[in-house]
Design a protein around this motif. Structure first.
Motif, mmCIF file in Angstrom:
data_model
loop_
_atom_site.group_PDB
_atom_site.id
_atom_site.type_symbol
_atom_site.label_atom_id
_atom_site.label_comp_id
_atom_site.label_asym_id
_atom_site.label_seq_id
_atom_site.Cartn_x
_atom_site.Cartn_y
_atom_site.Cartn_z
ATOM 1 N N LEU A 211 65.245 30.642 74.764
ATOM 2 C CA LEU A 211 65.647 29.245 74.983
ATOM 3 C C LEU A 211 64.901 28.282 74.068
ATOM 4 O O LEU A 211 65.389 27.195 73.769
ATOM 5 N N GLU A 212 63.720 28.679 73.630
ATOM 6 C CA GLU A 212 62.990 27.846 72.679
ATOM 7 C C GLU A 212 63.608 27.939 71.285
ATOM 8 O O GLU A 212 63.630 26.960 70.531
ATOM 9 N N ARG A 213 64.110 29.100 70.950
ATOM 10 C CA ARG A 213 64.624 29.328 69.600
ATOM 11 C C ARG A 213 66.008 28.721 69.390
ATOM 12 O O ARG A 213 66.320 28.251 68.291
ATOM 13 N N PHE A 214 66.844 28.729 70.428
ATOM 14 C CA PHE A 214 68.224 28.289 70.269
ATOM 15 C C PHE A 214 68.543 27.127 71.214
ATOM 16 O O PHE A 214 68.171 27.157 72.395
ATOM 17 N N ASP A 215 69.229 26.148 70.682
ATOM 18 C CA ASP A 215 69.689 24.994 71.465
ATOM 19 C C ASP A 215 71.012 25.364 72.120
ATOM 20 O O ASP A 215 72.083 25.235 71.516
ATOM 21 N N LEU A 216 70.938 25.825 73.357
ATOM 22 C CA LEU A 216 72.145 26.262 74.049
ATOM 23 C C LEU A 216 72.928 25.106 74.663
ATOM 24 O O LEU A 216 73.889 25.321 75.388
ATOM 25 N N TRP A 217 72.521 23.878 74.357
ATOM 26 C CA TRP A 217 73.237 22.712 74.857
ATOM 27 C C TRP A 217 74.059 22.059 73.746
ATOM 28 O O TRP A 217 74.445 20.909 73.838
ATOM 29 N N SER A 218 74.280 22.834 72.674
ATOM 30 C CA SER A 218 75.157 22.378 71.593
ATOM 31 C C SER A 218 76.000 23.554 71.126
ATOM 32 O O SER A 218 75.601 24.715 71.258
ATOM 33 N N VAL A 219 77.158 23.262 70.578
ATOM 34 C CA VAL A 219 78.045 24.311 70.091
ATOM 35 C C VAL A 219 77.378 25.079 68.952
ATOM 36 O O VAL A 219 77.404 26.315 68.913
ATOM 37 N N ALA A 220 76.767 24.343 68.007
ATOM 38 C CA ALA A 220 76.129 25.007 66.872
ATOM 39 C C ALA A 220 74.994 25.923 67.320
ATOM 40 O O ALA A 220 74.845 27.044 66.813
ATOM 41 N N GLY A 221 74.187 25.445 68.280
ATOM 42 C CA GLY A 221 73.097 26.277 68.778
ATOM 43 C C GLY A 221 73.602 27.546 69.440
ATOM 44 O O GLY A 221 73.037 28.633 69.249
ATOM 45 N N CYS A 222 74.674 27.418 70.209
ATOM 46 C CA CYS A 222 75.261 28.595 70.865
ATOM 47 C C CYS A 222 75.843 29.556 69.839
ATOM 48 O O CYS A 222 75.746 30.782 69.992
ATOM 49 N N GLN A 223 76.442 29.025 68.799
ATOM 50 C CA GLN A 223 77.000 29.886 67.758
ATOM 51 C C GLN A 223 75.896 30.656 67.042
ATOM 52 O O GLN A 223 76.053 31.839 66.732
ATOM 53 N N ASN A 224 74.794 29.991 66.774
ATOM 54 C CA ASN A 224 73.659 30.677 66.147
ATOM 55 C C ASN A 224 73.109 31.764 67.069
ATOM 56 O O ASN A 224 72.760 32.868 66.624
ATOM 57 N N ALA A 225 73.006 31.464 68.351
ATOM 58 C CA ALA A 225 72.530 32.446 69.323
ATOM 59 C C ALA A 225 73.491 33.626 69.404
ATOM 60 O O ALA A 225 73.070 34.787 69.519
ATOM 61 N N ASP A 226 74.775 33.336 69.333
ATOM 62 C CA ASP A 226 75.799 34.375 69.385
ATOM 63 C C ASP A 226 75.633 35.358 68.226
ATOM 64 O O ASP A 226 75.669 36.583 68.408
ATOM 65 N N LEU A 227 75.436 34.832 67.021
ATOM 66 C CA LEU A 227 75.241 35.680 65.848
ATOM 67 C C LEU A 227 73.961 36.506 65.970
ATOM 68 O O LEU A 227 73.925 37.693 65.618
ATOM 69 N N TYR A 228 72.907 35.887 66.471
ATOM 70 C CA TYR A 228 71.636 36.574 66.657
ATOM 71 C C TYR A 228 71.778 37.739 67.641
ATOM 72 O O TYR A 228 71.270 38.837 67.418
ATOM 73 N N LEU A 229 72.504 37.507 68.723
ATOM 74 C CA LEU A 229 72.692 38.544 69.732
ATOM 75 C C LEU A 229 73.558 39.680 69.209
ATOM 76 O O LEU A 229 73.319 40.851 69.534
ATOM 77 N N ASP A 230 74.574 39.364 68.406
ATOM 78 C CA ASP A 230 75.395 40.422 67.812
ATOM 79 C C ASP A 230 74.555 41.313 66.901
ATOM 80 O O ASP A 230 74.646 42.548 66.962
ATOM 81 N N ALA A 231 73.737 40.696 66.049
ATOM 82 C CA ALA A 231 72.875 41.466 65.152
ATOM 83 C C ALA A 231 71.855 42.273 65.946
ATOM 84 O O ALA A 231 71.568 43.432 65.627
ATOM 85 N N GLY A 232 71.298 41.658 66.997
ATOM 86 C CA GLY A 232 70.323 42.347 67.826
ATOM 87 C C GLY A 232 70.923 43.538 68.551
ATOM 88 O O GLY A 232 70.301 44.597 68.661
ATOM 89 N N MET A 233 72.149 43.383 69.031
ATOM 90 C CA MET A 233 72.813 44.481 69.738
ATOM 91 C C MET A 233 73.023 45.668 68.815
ATOM 92 O O MET A 233 72.840 46.825 69.218
ATOM 93 N N ALA A 234 73.380 45.392 67.566
ATOM 94 C CA ALA A 234 73.565 46.479 66.597
ATOM 95 C C ALA A 234 72.248 47.228 66.377
ATOM 96 O O ALA A 234 72.228 48.466 66.297
ATOM 97 N N LYS A 235 71.140 46.488 66.305
ATOM 98 C CA LYS A 235 69.830 47.120 66.121
ATOM 99 C C LYS A 235 69.452 47.972 67.336
ATOM 100 O O LYS A 235 68.953 49.088 67.185
ATOM 101 N N VAL A 236 69.687 47.438 68.526
ATOM 102 C CA VAL A 236 69.354 48.190 69.736
ATOM 103 C C VAL A 236 70.193 49.457 69.819
ATOM 104 O O VAL A 236 69.694 50.536 70.162
ATOM 105 N N ASP A 237 71.486 49.353 69.498
ATOM 106 C CA ASP A 237 72.354 50.528 69.531
ATOM 107 C C ASP A 237 71.873 51.592 68.547
ATOM 108 O O ASP A 237 71.897 52.790 68.856
ATOM 109 N N ASN A 238 71.446 51.177 67.357
ATOM 110 C CA ASN A 238 70.942 52.137 66.378
ATOM 111 C C ASN A 238 69.680 52.823 66.876
ATOM 112 O O ASN A 238 69.525 54.044 66.747
ATOM 113 N N ARG A 239 68.770 52.044 67.453
ATOM 114 C CA ARG A 239 67.529 52.624 67.970
ATOM 115 C C ARG A 239 67.828 53.553 69.161
ATOM 116 O O ARG A 239 67.178 54.583 69.325
ATOM 117 N N TYR A 240 68.799 53.166 69.987
ATOM 118 C CA TYR A 240 69.142 53.991 71.144
ATOM 119 C C TYR A 240 69.736 55.330 70.691
ATOM 120 O O TYR A 240 69.392 56.387 71.238
#
Length: 220
Positions: free
Chosen positions: A150-179
Motif C-alpha cells: 500500500l505504500e508503494r502503489f496508490d490504489l486510490w487512483s486508476v494509474a496507481g492500480c494499473q501499476n500495481a496490476d502490472l507488478y502483480l502480473d510480473a510477480g505471479m510469473a516469478k512465483v510460478d517459476n520458483r514453484y
C-alpha cells in the motif's frame, strides 16, 4: 457506505470514496493480490516439506520423534529462514570430487544403533548463484507484498492500480517459476528416497550392512 464497500476498502476516508472506474480496477488488484499470496503460501508449504526431509540423524528407535520435532521447527520458520536452510544445506555448488567428499561422521553413542541420512543437490556454480539470487528475490517480493504494498502503489487512483496490476502480473510469473523449480526438487528427492528404500530391501544392501562387502565386490 455499504457493508460490502466497507469490507473492500476499510482504509478509505469518507471524503475520498472511489469512482466506479477506480473501484473496478481496485477489485482486479485485490483479486490478483489474493492470488499471488495464495501461491506464495503454497510455495512455503512445499519448501517446508523439502527442508524437513533434507537430513535426519539419531538412534533408530528415536528417529520418528526426531523427525517430528524437526518438522515442528521447520513449520515455524519464515520464508527467508527456509531459503537460508535450503541454500545452506540441500543446494550446493558443484566441487571437485576430492573436495566434495562427505566428512567423517561418528554417532553420539556407539553403544546404540544410529542412522544418518542427508540429501543434497549439486549445481554448477553459475546455476547455484542464479538460483540463490532468484530465491532471495522471491523473499524480498513476499515481504514487499505483505508489508509495503500500500505504500508503494496508490490504489486510490486508476494509474496507481494499473501499476500495481502490472507488478502483480510480473510477480505471479516469478512465483510460478520458483514453484515449478521447487516442485522439481521435491519430486527428484522423493524419487531418490524411493530408489534408496528399494536398494535397502536387496541382498546386496544387507551384505554391505552386515558383511561389509559393497556391490562392486570391495570389502570394508
Amino acid at each position: 457506505m455499504s457493508a460490502d464497500h466497507d469490507a473492500e476498502m476499510p482504509d478509505f476516508p469518507p471524503e475520498q470514496l472511489p469512482s466506479e472506474q477506480v473501484a473496478s480496477v481496485q477489485r482486479e488488484v485485490q483479486r490478483k493480490l489474493g492470488r499471488i499470496m495464495i501461491r506464495l503460501q503454497q510455495y512455503e508449504r512445499l519448501i517446508k516439506a523439502v527442508a524437513a526431509s533434507v537430513e535426519i540423524a539419531g538412534p533408530v528407535d528415536e528417529l520418528v520423534e526426531i523427525q517430528r520435532k524437526r518438522g515442528e521447527v521447520i513449520s515455524k520458520m519464515t520464508l527467508g529462514g527456509l531459503v537460508t536452510e535450503i541454500t545452506g544445506g540441500y543446494l550446493k555448488p558443484a566441487q571437485p570430487a576430492a573436495a566434495a567428499a562427505e566428512p567423517e561422521w561418528e554417532p553420539g553413542d556407539t553403544r546404540r544403533i544410529w542412522l544418518r541420512m542427508n540429501a543434497s543437490m549439486s549445481m554448477q556454480p553459475a546455476d547455484y548463484d542464479r538460483v540463490v539470487a532468484g530465491l532471495k528475490e522471491l523473499v524480498a517480493m513476499r515481504n514487499e507484498l505483505v508489508h509495503h504494498f500500500l505504500e508503494r502503489f496508490d490504489l486510490w487512483s486508476v494509474a496507481g492500480c494499473q501499476n500495481a496490476d502490472l507488478y502483480l502480473d510480473a510477480g505471479m510469473a516469478k512465483v510460478d517459476n520458483r514453484y515449478a523449480e521447487l516442485r522439481h526438487w521435491a519430486l527428484t528427492m522423493a524419487k531418490a528416497q524411493r530408489t534408496m528404500a528399494a536398494f535397502m530391501e536387496t541382498p546386496e544392501y544387507k551384505e554391505l550392512l552386515f558383511g561389509g562387502t559393497a556391490p562392486d565386490g570391495t570389502a570394508d
